[in-house]
Design a protein around this motif. Structure first.
Motif, PDB file in Angstrom:
ATOM      1  N   TRP A   4       0.825  -1.209   0.000  1.00 54.52           N
ATOM      2  CA  TRP A   4       0.000   0.000   0.000  1.00 54.52           C
ATOM      3  C   TRP A   4       0.860   1.260   0.000  1.00 54.52           C
ATOM      4  CZ3 TRP A   4       0.156   3.708   3.829  1.00 54.52           C
ATOM      5  CH2 TRP A   4       0.778   3.367   5.025  1.00 54.52           C
ATOM      6  N   MET A   5       2.051   1.159   0.602  1.00 52.86           N
ATOM      7  CA  MET A   5       2.964   2.307   0.593  1.00 52.86           C
ATOM      8  C   MET A   5       3.487   2.574  -0.818  1.00 52.86           C
ATOM      9  SD  MET A   5       5.366   2.331   3.969  1.00 52.86           S
ATOM     10  CE  MET A   5       4.691   2.650   5.614  1.00 52.86           C
ATOM     11  N   ILE A   7       2.010   1.823  -3.606  1.00 56.36           N
ATOM     12  CA  ILE A   7       0.894   2.379  -4.385  1.00 56.36           C
ATOM     13  C   ILE A   7       0.718   3.854  -4.050  1.00 56.36           C
ATOM     14  CG2 ILE A   7      -1.602   2.291  -4.726  1.00 56.36           C
ATOM     15  CD1 ILE A   7      -1.430  -0.737  -4.213  1.00 56.36           C
ATOM     16  N   TRP A   8       0.822   4.193  -2.763  1.00 58.05           N
ATOM     17  CA  TRP A   8       0.668   5.575  -2.316  1.00 58.05           C
ATOM     18  C   TRP A   8       1.755   6.465  -2.953  1.00 58.05           C
ATOM     19  CZ3 TRP A   8      -2.255   7.201   2.396  1.00 58.05           C
ATOM     20  CH2 TRP A   8      -2.081   8.553   2.683  1.00 58.05           C
ATOM     21  N   LEU A   9       3.008   6.021  -2.874  1.00 61.96           N
ATOM     22  CA  LEU A   9       4.115   6.839  -3.348  1.00 61.96           C
ATOM     23  C   LEU A   9       4.135   6.993  -4.867  1.00 61.96           C
ATOM     24  CD1 LEU A   9       6.959   5.492  -1.018  1.00 61.96           C
ATOM     25  CD2 LEU A   9       5.751   7.665  -0.823  1.00 61.96           C
ATOM     26  N   ARG A  10       3.628   5.984  -5.578  1.00 61.38           N
ATOM     27  CA  ARG A  10       3.655   6.027  -7.049  1.00 61.38           C
ATOM     28  C   ARG A  10       2.394   6.599  -7.660  1.00 61.38           C
ATOM     29  NH1 ARG A  10       6.073  -0.082  -8.078  1.00 61.38           N
ATOM     30  NH2 ARG A  10       8.143   0.277  -7.170  1.00 61.38           N
ATOM     31  N   ALA A  11       1.442   7.003  -6.840  1.00 67.75           N
ATOM     32  CA  ALA A  11       0.156   7.480  -7.356  1.00 67.75           C
ATOM     33  C   ALA A  11       0.355   8.668  -8.292  1.00 67.75           C
ATOM     34  CB  ALA A  11      -0.754   7.877  -6.195  1.00 67.75           C
ATOM     35  N   LEU A  32       2.524  10.951   3.001  1.00 67.47           N
ATOM     36  CA  LEU A  32       2.711   9.688   3.708  1.00 67.47           C
ATOM     37  C   LEU A  32       3.405   9.923   5.059  1.00 67.47           C
ATOM     38  CD1 LEU A  32       2.490   6.623   3.769  1.00 67.47           C
ATOM     39  CD2 LEU A  32       4.681   6.503   2.552  1.00 67.47           C
ATOM     40  N   ILE A  33       4.432  10.779   5.067  1.00 67.67           N
ATOM     41  CA  ILE A  33       5.105  11.121   6.331  1.00 67.67           C
ATOM     42  C   ILE A  33       4.116  11.775   7.293  1.00 67.67           C
ATOM     43  CG2 ILE A  33       6.889  12.574   7.382  1.00 67.67           C
ATOM     44  CD1 ILE A  33       8.549  12.174   4.840  1.00 67.67           C
TER      45      ILE A  33
END
Length: 406
Positions: A4-5, A7-11, A32-33
């Motif tokens: 999920w991280m 996916i979040w970072l590459r969105a 995210l941070i």
């Protein structure tokens, strides 16, 4: 890293985007941070539930959900909205938390972290937008730091102060690592681009001229007291070009000139220009060589043999016509767009006539060149020929070697 991280970072981030300070990726990283920082504060809020922790937990829950919209906006290709949204909710959360908890909790110091991060987050926006947000953050910090707010209980504030400092230091450390890592990537890419640019410049210009171009010398022009110039032309090229496809012709010429380039390089000659079936080479410029005439004649004989082998390999009836002359000339870089190094003067003109007034399969040499190398090569006199615009010139056919070296 959990899925999920990733996916979040590459969105919303395109893998082809090589910009290390890409605001899409930076917005995802910061959000995210921020989410993880918010969630880490939940245990303390629960521990001080009756002393103001319940309100803090509510703020954390609300802004954690709002933070999740940042990668969603990027995923929906609303990148500018994602940047503005993240900057706004960060500002509101810090301001609201300071007012709720009291400025003795030192939550307002996170606005300083925001001021540091805004230039990277807004790297594709105008300077006015960056300055506007930074000014807003700075004014809010000054106001929140100066007003007296009671906030939650003293015990909860006493606990929050060191916790907030720890979170701030950790956040600065993470952000500093991220910025440093991206700066290293940028420096490496810059070095790669500089090396690629230097290689391209060296392919376009002689090495010594390329060095002067890199030193930003405005005008490059040199006088050469004595150089030797070679012109070569493929006889029957027009007929050959009609028999081949465009791609086939280019491949054929590329193979031929690539082999010749290796020959020129090994003898220190500079290829000045090619014109389809014609080529101009100089020896003794821009790098001075005492034996320039010998090198030129040696290369001409090797070119003749190289082309003969090439034509036999490809079943071509064509032959190479070569002309050589020695004299003074001027060389320099001409043009601003698609610039090139060129050599010009009467020496170049006569060398060109040596080729055009020559015969296919032969090497015609001027009297000036003959006199410099007659002890090392075999010549056959051709006699005087009347060259248009120049007059009578005594010329010779270069036939072979007497000695391998001068």
């Amino acid at each position: 890293m959990p899925g999920w991280m990733r996916i979040w970072l590459r969105a919303g981030h395109q893998h082809s985007d090589r910009d290390s300070f890409c605001p899409i990726r930076i917005a995802n990283v910061i959000s995210l941070i921020m989410l993880l920082t918010l969630l880490l504060q939940l245990p303390a809020s629960v521990g001080y539930w009756t002393q103001g922790g319940s309100g803090k937990a509510l703020l954390i829950g609300i802004f954690a959900c709002l933070t999740m919209l940042t990668p969603l906006f990027n995923h929906w290709q609303r990148h500018k909205l994602a940047v503005y949204w993240l900057s706004l909710i960060y500002f509101i959360y810090i301001s609201a938390s300071t007012l709720y908890l009291g400025n003795q909790s030192h939550v307002q110091i996170f606005l300083l972290l925001g001021i540091l991060l805004l230039p990277t987050l807004f790297s594709r926006q105008t300077k006015l937008e960056i300055y506007l947000f930074q000014t807003t953050y700075a004014l809010a910090f000054i106001v929140l730091n100066s007003i007296e707010t009671q906030g939650v209980s003293a015990d909860y504030q006493h606990f929050l102060r060191p916790a907030n400092w720890v979170f701030l230091v950790a956040s600065f450390a993470v952000c500093a690592y991220f910025i440093q890592r991206n700066l290293e990537i940028d420096r490496r890419r810059l070095d790669e681009e500089r090396a690629r640019s230097d290689e391209l410049l060296s392919n376009i210009l002689p090495d010594s001229i390329a060095e002067r171009m890199r030193a930003h010398q405005d005008t490059i022009a040199d006088f050469y007291a004595e150089i030797t110039v070679i012109f070569a032309d493929i006889e029957g090229f027009t007929h050959l070009s009609r028999q081949l496809t465009e791609l086939g012709l280019v491949r054929l010429l590329n193979e031929l000139y690539s082999e010749m380039d290796q020959l020129f390089l090994s003898y220190g000659l500079e290829k000045i220009k090619t014109n389809g079936d014609g080529i101009m080479i100089v020896c003794g410029a821009p790098l001075a060589l005492a034996d320039h005439a010998w090198r030129a004649c040696e290369v001409a004989l090797r070119m003749q043999q190289l082309f003969s082998d090439f034509a036999q390999r490809h079943h071509l009836p064509n032959r190479l016509r070569i002309g050589i002359h020695t004299g003074s000339a001027v060389g320099g870089v001409v043009g601003l767009h698609k610039f090139s190094y060129d050599v010009w003067g009467d020496t170049v003109n006569l060398a060109s006539r040596m080729e055009s007034y020559g015969e296919a399969g032969k090497i015609q040499v001027s009297l000036a060149t003959y006199q410099l190398v007659r002890e090392h090569f075999i010549f056959e006199p051709r006699g005087d020929i009347d060259i248009r615009g120049i007059g009578l010139q005594t010329t010779y056919w270069l036939v072979g070697h007497k000695h391998s070296e001068p």
